[in-house]
Scaffold this motif. Structure first.
Motif, short mmCIF file in Angstrom:
data_model
loop_
_atom_site.label_atom_id
_atom_site.label_comp_id
_atom_site.label_asym_id
_atom_site.label_seq_id
_atom_site.Cartn_x
_atom_site.Cartn_y
_atom_site.Cartn_z
N PHE A 203 123.02 22.51 65.59
CA PHE A 203 121.83 21.71 65.85
C PHE A 203 121.25 22.02 67.22
O PHE A 203 120.03 22.20 67.37
CB PHE A 203 122.17 20.22 65.75
CG PHE A 203 120.99 19.31 65.84
CD1 PHE A 203 120.34 18.89 64.69
CD2 PHE A 203 120.52 18.86 67.07
CE1 PHE A 203 119.23 18.05 64.76
CE2 PHE A 203 119.42 18.02 67.15
CZ PHE A 203 118.77 17.62 65.99
N ILE A 204 122.11 22.10 68.23
CA ILE A 204 121.64 22.39 69.59
C ILE A 204 121.02 23.78 69.65
O ILE A 204 119.96 23.98 70.26
CB ILE A 204 122.80 22.27 70.60
CG1 ILE A 204 123.27 20.81 70.68
CG2 ILE A 204 122.39 22.77 71.97
CD1 ILE A 204 124.50 20.62 71.54
N LEU A 249 112.12 13.32 76.00
CA LEU A 249 112.01 13.06 74.56
C LEU A 249 112.71 14.15 73.75
O LEU A 249 113.34 13.87 72.73
CB LEU A 249 110.53 12.98 74.17
CG LEU A 249 109.74 11.80 74.74
CD1 LEU A 249 108.26 11.93 74.38
CD2 LEU A 249 110.30 10.48 74.20
N PHE A 250 112.61 15.38 74.23
CA PHE A 250 113.21 16.51 73.53
C PHE A 250 114.74 16.41 73.55
O PHE A 250 115.41 16.84 72.60
CB PHE A 250 112.76 17.81 74.20
CG PHE A 250 113.22 19.06 73.51
CD1 PHE A 250 112.62 19.50 72.35
CD2 PHE A 250 114.27 19.80 74.03
CE1 PHE A 250 113.05 20.66 71.71
CE2 PHE A 250 114.71 20.96 73.41
CZ PHE A 250 114.09 21.38 72.24
N ILE A 256 121.80 11.55 71.41
CA ILE A 256 122.22 10.58 70.39
C ILE A 256 123.26 11.21 69.46
O ILE A 256 124.29 10.60 69.15
CB ILE A 256 121.01 10.07 69.60
CG1 ILE A 256 120.08 9.26 70.51
CG2 ILE A 256 121.45 9.23 68.41
CD1 ILE A 256 118.80 8.82 69.84
N LEU A 257 122.99 12.43 69.03
CA LEU A 257 123.93 13.11 68.13
C LEU A 257 125.27 13.33 68.80
O LEU A 257 126.33 13.14 68.18
CB LEU A 257 123.32 14.44 67.68
CG LEU A 257 124.07 15.21 66.59
CD1 LEU A 257 124.09 14.42 65.30
CD2 LEU A 257 123.43 16.57 66.36
N PHE A 258 125.23 13.71 70.08
CA PHE A 258 126.48 13.97 70.79
C PHE A 258 127.27 12.68 70.98
O PHE A 258 128.51 12.68 70.88
CB PHE A 258 126.20 14.61 72.14
CG PHE A 258 127.44 14.96 72.91
CD1 PHE A 258 128.18 16.08 72.60
CD2 PHE A 258 127.88 14.14 73.94
CE1 PHE A 258 129.35 16.39 73.29
CE2 PHE A 258 129.04 14.45 74.65
CZ PHE A 258 129.78 15.58 74.32
#
Length: 276
Positions: A203-204, A249-250, A256-258
């Motif tokens: 994802f990253i 924002l980016f 959040i995912l981490f």
């Protein structure tokens, strides 16, 4: 006594210094996003926002095609990660469980692909997409992003598959499961930490990728958020307030995912690196 105290103290001091060094740029980015323009361009640094403003966020999200950038990034990133996981599950199982000629060469090849810089192949990628008449399309981006994260995903999941005892799989097959059912019911649930760590890495990687979309997608309707970040740098100067607001924002989806995956991600990265 002094040596013992120093031996216990210096790792903690080093950890605190490293923590500050890594966290401070993130704090400065978020703090600058809320500062008035005067505080941003002030010669004396303003460490804490005095008058909080949301004007920078309004300018950042008020650009043309903003929501198109958001949807394109989400579509391309999620599709690339999902495809990579599906392909990597099959590839990692084959490398970990099956013995075939050239298996070691396959593993070395994946390692070399992971180390190779993708930027050197941008021209070749552009020519392939151009000849296929697929410029300004999300499909090539999804495929190329999937290829970027696939070697790491396969190598990491291979370690997890190899760490699952064969007896569990064989016991399931003795009880009547096919090999596919044994993989789905026995092995797949045990791969959760590996799936978390690889999906976070993928994802990253796909979320942050900039050069490829810059070359392949010139139309705004087919661009992603990294190009949106670069839109605040003009010939007349940089809009640092909007740039920091856009960067904040980016970064929020990744943060959040981490937060949700950090425990499984860390254990997955370490276990996948030493097992198999």
């Amino acid at each position: 006594m002094k040596r013992s105290l120093f031996g216990r103290l210096w790792p903690n001091v080093t950890a605190v210094v490293l923590f500050i060094g890594f966290v401070f740029p993130v704090y400065w980015m978020f703090a600058t996003a809320f500062k008035p323009t005067g505080d941003i361009i002030s010669e004396d640094p303003v460490w804490f926002p005095t008058d909080v403003t949301f004007e920078h966020f309004k300018r950042a999200t008020g650009v043309d095609h903003f929501w198109t950038y958001v949807s394109n990034s989400l579509i391309v990133t999620l599709c690339a990660v999902t495809l990579a996981l599906v392909v990597a599950l099959a590839g990692s199982f084959a490398l970990a469980r099956m013995r075939f000629k050239g298996r070691r060469g396959f593993v070395i090849g994946f390692m070399m692909a992971q180390m190779a810089p993708w930027e050197v192949m941008i021209i070749a990628m552009y020519m392939i997409v151009r000849d296929a008449s697929m410029l300004n399309s999300l499909v090539p981006l999804t495929v190329f992003y999937m290829m970027m994260i696939l070697p790491f995903t396969i190598l990491t999941l291979r370690g997890f598959v190899a760490a699952v005892p064969r007896d569990l799989e064989e016991a399931a097959m003795v009880d009547g499961c096919t090999r596919a059912q044994a993989f789905r019911k026995v092995i797949l649930p045990l791969l959760a930490p590996g799936l978390m760590s690889t999906s976070l890495f993928g994802f990253i990687t796909a979320w942050n990728e900039f050069p490829l979309v810059l070359v392949l997608n010139k139309e705004a309707e087919a661009q992603t958020l990294p190009l949106w970040l670069s839109s605040f740098q003009t010939a007349f100067g940089n809009d640092w307030g909007a740039t920091m607001a856009a960067s904040s924002l980016f970064a929020i989806p990744i943060l959040i995912l981490f937060v949700f995956l950090q425990r499984r991600a860390v254990s997955g990265l370490t276990a996948g690196a030493v097992k198999g």
